[in-house]
Enzyme design. Structure first.
Site, mmCIF file in Angstrom:
data_model
loop_
_atom_site.group_PDB
_atom_site.id
_atom_site.type_symbol
_atom_site.label_atom_id
_atom_site.label_comp_id
_atom_site.label_asym_id
_atom_site.label_seq_id
_atom_site.Cartn_x
_atom_site.Cartn_y
_atom_site.Cartn_z
ATOM 1 N N SER A 1 -30.940 -5.390 3.670
ATOM 2 C CA SER A 1 -29.736 -4.576 3.553
ATOM 3 C C SER A 1 -29.870 -3.620 2.372
ATOM 4 O O SER A 1 -30.817 -2.845 2.313
ATOM 5 C CB SER A 1 -28.510 -5.488 3.429
ATOM 6 O OG SER A 1 -27.316 -4.772 3.582
ATOM 7 N N LYS B 1 -33.087 -1.085 1.176
ATOM 8 C CA LYS B 1 -33.081 0.287 0.661
ATOM 9 C C LYS B 1 -33.850 0.326 -0.657
ATOM 10 O O LYS B 1 -34.645 1.239 -0.914
ATOM 11 C CB LYS B 1 -31.641 0.756 0.431
ATOM 12 C CG LYS B 1 -30.693 0.649 1.612
ATOM 13 C CD LYS B 1 -29.303 1.156 1.238
ATOM 14 C CE LYS B 1 -28.171 0.554 2.046
ATOM 15 N NZ LYS B 1 -28.188 0.840 3.452
ATOM 16 N N TRP C 1 -24.555 -1.242 13.227
ATOM 17 C CA TRP C 1 -24.120 -0.502 12.032
ATOM 18 C C TRP C 1 -25.333 0.067 11.307
ATOM 19 O O TRP C 1 -25.280 1.149 10.726
ATOM 20 C CB TRP C 1 -23.332 -1.441 11.141
ATOM 21 C CG TRP C 1 -22.705 -0.877 9.910
ATOM 22 C CD1 TRP C 1 -22.974 -1.242 8.619
ATOM 23 C CD2 TRP C 1 -21.655 0.105 9.814
ATOM 24 N NE1 TRP C 1 -22.166 -0.553 7.729
ATOM 25 C CE2 TRP C 1 -21.348 0.286 8.446
ATOM 26 C CE3 TRP C 1 -20.960 0.859 10.763
ATOM 27 C CZ2 TRP C 1 -20.389 1.187 7.990
ATOM 28 C CZ3 TRP C 1 -19.991 1.767 10.312
ATOM 29 C CH2 TRP C 1 -19.717 1.917 8.950
ATOM 30 N N HIS D 1 -26.991 -9.183 11.134
ATOM 31 C CA HIS D 1 -27.397 -8.651 9.841
ATOM 32 C C HIS D 1 -27.756 -9.778 8.873
ATOM 33 O O HIS D 1 -26.891 -10.379 8.243
ATOM 34 C CB HIS D 1 -26.238 -7.814 9.282
ATOM 35 C CG HIS D 1 -26.591 -6.993 8.084
ATOM 36 N ND1 HIS D 1 -27.392 -5.874 8.157
ATOM 37 C CD2 HIS D 1 -26.242 -7.122 6.775
ATOM 38 C CE1 HIS D 1 -27.513 -5.339 6.952
ATOM 39 N NE2 HIS D 1 -26.830 -6.085 6.099
#
Length: 418
Positions: free
Chosen positions: A256, A260, A347, A398
């Site tokens: 998540s 990044k 998402w 997720h």
């Protein structure tokens, strides 16, 4: 297909590019996502046509033709664009580093591993310093230095507990060690709080060096993700001093927001031989111009402290970004990069994450490495490993799961052998 043909394919990329076979979002999942977040695009047919920046196009309009050209100017130019407009500028490497061993337990994991815990202190020439802790699990009985996975833990300590009092699939350290890898971990909150506001910022590394390598007035001062990536590099500084670790084979991995961070850490710090992005979505591996699922405006509204001030200029204006995230993936070339998605995590836009890997191809092709076509998205739980590129989409939502770790370790074994 030549690297020029691949780059042309990147420029022509649009919502019409779909694999004849391979993963597609379950219509029921799409319907559920639409009900959960009104006004968000989750349907492939609703993705606007877009043109991606050509990663090989230089500022003067000419194109990079060789790896030497990429490394002599275009790579740094691309890195600077991300620093200026997305993540903010990271400060220079600390002038002095100190590593204080707080624990050295050779009987961890019932005697199968050695657990080391260290306090990492960074100092500049002006007397300022910042310290945080990291842990390392080393497989006992190894015949020489071993490769390592460095986990950026953006969750509570229990999710990646070095004491192993609590075990969680988010960091299956026993399984990692059993396969012959070392694994290190640090917690993002110990470097920079995952919270908005001046008070939170003052508690982390940005409270010591507020602007990083930029300026608040210019909108390019570093933000939280930049601070976490800096933390990963400081752990790498320590791992280079550990004789039991093969510092030439260290993968940085995150999930998540941690994913990044892993991509940004790997882009800046070429000592990381693999960057692993798990469900990183918008601002990570996913293409911003697709405008499916989470968008830049969502990020800046919910987490205004993750990215630099300039990033807010692109709320609802993704086409005006001077870069897109296939170029972030491309900054890993000629090193390796792995991207993982989840079937119900729309998402994060799984297809957008895959396409970033595919459209990074022209840069990897400069080094004679095999690439992935935009039409080659693999089927569910059918990981694609090609040269220094990996992509998979698995069942579920997720999260970072043991099945993801298994795919990443399989890929790392192949990439490191090559």
């Amino acid at each position: 297909m030549t690297h020029r043909a691949l780059s042309i394919a990147a420029l022509l990329c649009s919502s019409s590019v779909l694999a004849a076979e391979g993963w597609r979002a379950d219509p029921k999942v799409v319907e559920s996502a639409e009900k959960g977040r009104k006004g968000v695009m989750y349907r492939e047919e609703g993705v606007p046509k877009y043109t991606l920046p050509d990663p090989l196009a230089k500022a003067d309009g000419t194109r990079v033709a060789t790896a030497q050209e990429w490394e002599s100017g275009q790579r740094q130019r691309t890195l600077d664009l991300f620093a200026t407009h997305v993540f903010g500028k990271t400060p220079a490497r600390p002038t002095t580093m100190k590593f204080e061993v707080l624990l050295d337990d050779p009987k961890a994991m019932e005697g199968k591993a050695t657990h080391k815990r260290v306090k990492i202190t960074s100092l500049d020439g002006g007397g300022k310093s910042y310290a945080f802790e990291a842990s390392l699990m080393l497989p006992n009985g190894a015949k020489g230095p071993v490769p390592a996975f460095l986990l950026i833990n953006n969750r509570p300590v229990a999710s990646a507990d070095p004491t192993r009092a609590e075990k969680n699939g988010f960091w299956p350290a026993e399984e990692i060690v059993a396969r012959g890898f070392a694994t290190a971990v640090f917690r993002t909150w110990d470097v920079d709080p995952d919270k908005s506001g001046d008070e939170a910022r003052a508690q982390g590394v940005r409270g010591v060096w507020p602007d990083g390598g930029g300026k608040v007035a210019d909108g390019d001062a570093w933000a939280t993700i930049g601070a976490w990536a800096w933390g990963a590099s400081r752990v790498m500084d320590w791992l280079e001093t550990e004789p039991a670790v093969d510092a030439k084979r260290v993968a940085v991995i995150g999930h998540s927001r941690g994913g990044k961070t892993a991509l940004w850490a790997g882009a800046q710090d070429t000592r990381f031989s693999i960057a692993v992005s798990n469900n990183s979505g918008e601002g990570g591996a996913s293409l911003s111009r697709r405008q499916l699922g989470e968008r830049v405006a969502h990020l800046n509204k919910s987490f205004p402290f993750w990215f630099c001030g300039n990033y807010k200029k692109f709320d609802d204006k993704e086409d005006e970004l001077p870069v897109d995230h296939h170029q972030l993936v491309a900054l890993m070339a000629p090193r390796a990069v792995a991207v993982g998605s989840a079937d119900t995590d729309l998402w994060a836009d799984p297809r957008g994450e895959f396409l970033a890997v595919a459209h990074a191809g022209p840069v990897f092709a400069l080094y004679g490495q095999p690439t992935v076509a935009p039409t080659e998205m693999p089927a569910l739980e059918s990981p694609l490993n090609r040269g220094k590129l990996h992509y998979h989409v698995r069942k579920g939502g997720h999260n970072l799961l043991p099945v993801d770790w298994g795919y990443y370790m399989d890929f790392a074994e192949t990439a490191w052998k090559k």
